[in-house]
Design an enzyme around this catalytic site. Sequence first.
Site, mmCIF file in Angstrom:
data_model
loop_
_atom_site.group_PDB
_atom_site.id
_atom_site.type_symbol
_atom_site.label_atom_id
_atom_site.label_comp_id
_atom_site.label_asym_id
_atom_site.label_seq_id
_atom_site.Cartn_x
_atom_site.Cartn_y
_atom_site.Cartn_z
ATOM 1 N N GLU A 1 8.965 -11.519 -28.609
ATOM 2 C CA GLU A 1 8.418 -12.624 -29.411
ATOM 3 C C GLU A 1 8.333 -13.807 -28.465
ATOM 4 O O GLU A 1 9.342 -14.220 -27.893
ATOM 5 C CB GLU A 1 9.342 -12.878 -30.594
ATOM 6 C CG GLU A 1 8.757 -13.828 -31.601
ATOM 7 C CD GLU A 1 9.502 -15.123 -31.606
ATOM 8 O OE1 GLU A 1 8.949 -16.082 -31.018
ATOM 9 O OE2 GLU A 1 10.595 -15.196 -32.169
ATOM 10 N N CYS B 1 9.744 -21.777 -31.723
ATOM 11 C CA CYS B 1 8.528 -20.989 -31.501
ATOM 12 C C CYS B 1 7.535 -21.229 -32.630
ATOM 13 O O CYS B 1 6.351 -20.941 -32.487
ATOM 14 C CB CYS B 1 8.869 -19.516 -31.370
ATOM 15 S SG CYS B 1 9.954 -18.933 -32.650
HETATM 16 P P1 NAP Z 1 12.608 -17.230 -20.546
HETATM 17 O O1 NAP Z 1 12.400 -17.921 -19.260
HETATM 18 O O2 NAP Z 1 11.549 -16.312 -20.999
HETATM 19 O O3 NAP Z 1 13.987 -16.442 -20.425
HETATM 20 C C1 NAP Z 1 14.509 -15.646 -21.503
HETATM 21 C C2 NAP Z 1 15.372 -14.535 -20.931
HETATM 22 O O4 NAP Z 1 14.535 -13.595 -20.248
HETATM 23 C C3 NAP Z 1 16.399 -15.016 -19.909
HETATM 24 O O5 NAP Z 1 17.562 -14.251 -20.077
HETATM 25 C C4 NAP Z 1 15.744 -14.700 -18.598
HETATM 26 O O6 NAP Z 1 16.673 -14.407 -17.586
HETATM 27 C C5 NAP Z 1 14.957 -13.451 -18.908
HETATM 28 N N1 NAP Z 1 13.777 -13.338 -18.064
HETATM 29 C C6 NAP Z 1 12.781 -14.250 -17.944
HETATM 30 N N2 NAP Z 1 11.850 -13.802 -17.108
HETATM 31 C C7 NAP Z 1 12.243 -12.590 -16.691
HETATM 32 C C8 NAP Z 1 11.700 -11.620 -15.820
HETATM 33 N N3 NAP Z 1 10.557 -11.821 -15.176
HETATM 34 N N4 NAP Z 1 12.394 -10.481 -15.627
HETATM 35 C C9 NAP Z 1 13.574 -10.280 -16.235
HETATM 36 N N5 NAP Z 1 14.141 -11.148 -17.081
HETATM 37 C C10 NAP Z 1 13.492 -12.291 -17.294
HETATM 38 O O7 NAP Z 1 12.832 -18.221 -21.733
HETATM 39 P P2 NAP Z 1 13.758 -19.507 -21.871
HETATM 40 O O8 NAP Z 1 14.692 -19.630 -20.718
HETATM 41 O O9 NAP Z 1 14.344 -19.421 -23.205
HETATM 42 O O10 NAP Z 1 12.767 -20.726 -21.865
HETATM 43 C C11 NAP Z 1 11.795 -20.938 -20.919
HETATM 44 C C12 NAP Z 1 10.461 -21.154 -21.604
HETATM 45 O O11 NAP Z 1 10.259 -20.158 -22.606
HETATM 46 C C13 NAP Z 1 10.362 -22.447 -22.362
HETATM 47 O O12 NAP Z 1 9.952 -23.501 -21.562
HETATM 48 C C14 NAP Z 1 9.366 -22.114 -23.433
HETATM 49 O O13 NAP Z 1 8.054 -22.304 -22.995
HETATM 50 C C15 NAP Z 1 9.549 -20.678 -23.724
HETATM 51 N N6 NAP Z 1 10.296 -20.371 -24.929
HETATM 52 C C16 NAP Z 1 9.637 -19.885 -25.992
HETATM 53 C C17 NAP Z 1 10.335 -19.545 -27.120
HETATM 54 C C18 NAP Z 1 9.635 -19.008 -28.293
HETATM 55 O O14 NAP Z 1 10.297 -18.658 -29.245
HETATM 56 N N7 NAP Z 1 8.336 -18.920 -28.282
HETATM 57 C C19 NAP Z 1 11.704 -19.655 -27.182
HETATM 58 C C20 NAP Z 1 12.364 -20.130 -26.077
HETATM 59 C C21 NAP Z 1 11.646 -20.461 -24.958
HETATM 60 P P3 NAP Z 1 17.135 -15.489 -16.524
HETATM 61 O O15 NAP Z 1 17.035 -16.840 -17.148
HETATM 62 O O16 NAP Z 1 18.516 -15.059 -16.191
HETATM 63 O O17 NAP Z 1 16.180 -15.367 -15.392
#
Ligand code: NAP
Length: 531
Positions: free
Chosen positions: A265, A302
């Site tokens: 999601e 989200c």
């Molecule tokens: P994220 O960067 O997608 O990270 C979520 C989880 O996935 C973390 O545990 C991260 O691990 C892991 N991950 C991310 N990229 C990966 C990859 N290429 N391979 C393996 N694991 C990976 O999300 P976030 O830290 O929550 O927030 C960053 C951005 O996500 C925000 O700026 C926002 O735009 C978006 N976001 C969207 C929602 C939504 O519900 N739509 C919710 C939260 C965030 P590590 O951090 O350990 O690398």
Amino acid sequence: MTTLTGKNSIAGSWSAEGSQTFTSIDPRTRRPGDVNFHSATAQEIDRAVTEAAAAFQETRQYPASRLADFLDTAADEIDNLRDDLIATADYETALGSPRLPGELTRTTSQLRAFGGLLREGSYVEAIIDTALPDRQPPRPDLRRMQVPLGPVAVFSASNFPFAFATAGGDTASAFAAGCPVIVKGHPGHPATTEIFAIALNRAVEASGFPAGFFSMVQGDGIDVGQTLVQHPLLEAVGFTGSLRGGRALFDTAAQRPRPIPVYAEMGSINPVVILPGALAARGGALVETLVASATLGAGQFCTNPGLVLMLDSAETRTFIERYTAEMRARQPQIMLNAAIESGLARTVEQTVSSGGVEVLTGGEAIPEGGFCYAHTVMQADSIQFRSNPNLHHEHFGPVTLFVTCASLDDLRLTIGTIEGQLTGTIHGEAEDIDAARPLIDSLRERVGRLLWNGVPTGVEVVYAQQHGGPYPATTAPATTSVGRTAIKRFMRPVAYQNLPAALLPDALQDENPLDILRIVNNTYTRESIKP
Ligand code: NAP
């Protein structure tokens, strides 16, 4: 307060074999915490998944009632640590009260709700078509039901430290299906993750479940998640977070020798359409309602309403002015972490520099104190919106983009260019119904949930909920990550053809001993099958 170890929880044992560590960061002060959390090693991840696969050989045989009792015990163990969880998550996320107490209640309610689903029993979707031996050719006896998939990896979200995290909806629905879970904790709230792991380990032990039914691995880089998803014994992935992260894990899972489903999601801009009747009848109230929704939790939802579509008019211009003034007047809140603050600054900057959009207020991070970004309002017209992909991107935070359209046809055309979304909202009065019909028709193709005169934030956890949508909102538009039907993601149907009664599961026996609702020869019924 619970004493933290900074270790990973591998099948009930605490483990810190790796040398790579990270700490919590207090978002209010940007200062690191004093516990070093160990990123899991490849060996620890291998142990977690191997133990999960071994546990599955037992738990896949458990009756639904035993799984339901476990879910209740897990909720009780979490309740026992409630004060610690709320204080720790507040330190790590700054989400505060009433948000965190409410989210924790939602989390334990979700676990108990899945218990209720299991005790009712019909979730296995038993379908029976009895044999027609006299037909030419003879029809066999076919009996189908859902069975659990196997070990599931769950990636916690940064913005929901409880409800979409260690014991959140993905974990609850996988457990309910009978699937062991390996949680990849979010590096934004590792201490909260560890306390949940303590609660879940206690529930596993108290319920007499195999220890491999739950593991938790920490990590602050993509290696841990990538290694986990590539493990050959893993069967599915639940994820909430960014489009980039979700898509990367989806691609990794697809490239495995044996691909597995990824229920990710991801981002959404949740379009809101305000029609002229609604604007005339309650424009002032709508400003308040929409600003409250767009700034809730610093806009880090989200379901945040990031895009507002309106017909161009003098009334619309006044509305946007009032909205902008209200956004400017409200005090910005602390954001979750440095990556989210800088990610928001980067996406807004990209959008603004791509041209054709005007910043009405905000558009910058607030450097003093904690992680913070100014409430931001941008405006573009429909022609610019349709031609500029940056305007379609999620700006994850307290940011609203207004898009004005020349006519209803233009509005419908513009909606037609929007990608998959979690939600779409229309504000209208009785006189707007005819105008709304084609817009709803177009929105329905793009969203998981359609709202009339509401705000998309606030996702009710009920049976009928649909929290999902076409890509890029999710990687699996046929499923939901909220509500009881979320369990379907972690089950798969099996059809039994011509098996003798002695070899059939209870759910498929003629006598219907579980008293569940089944489809028998095309009719929903709880009746037993008469010989
Ligand atoms: P994220 O960067 O997608 O990270 C979520 C989880 O996935 C973390 O545990 C991260 O691990 C892991 N991950 C991310 N990229 C990966 C990859 N290429 N391979 C393996 N694991 C990976 O999300 P976030 O830290 O929550 O927030 C960053 C951005 O996500 C925000 O700026 C926002 O735009 C978006 N976001 C969207 C929602 C939504 O519900 N739509 C919710 C939260 C965030 P590590 O951090 O350990 O690398």
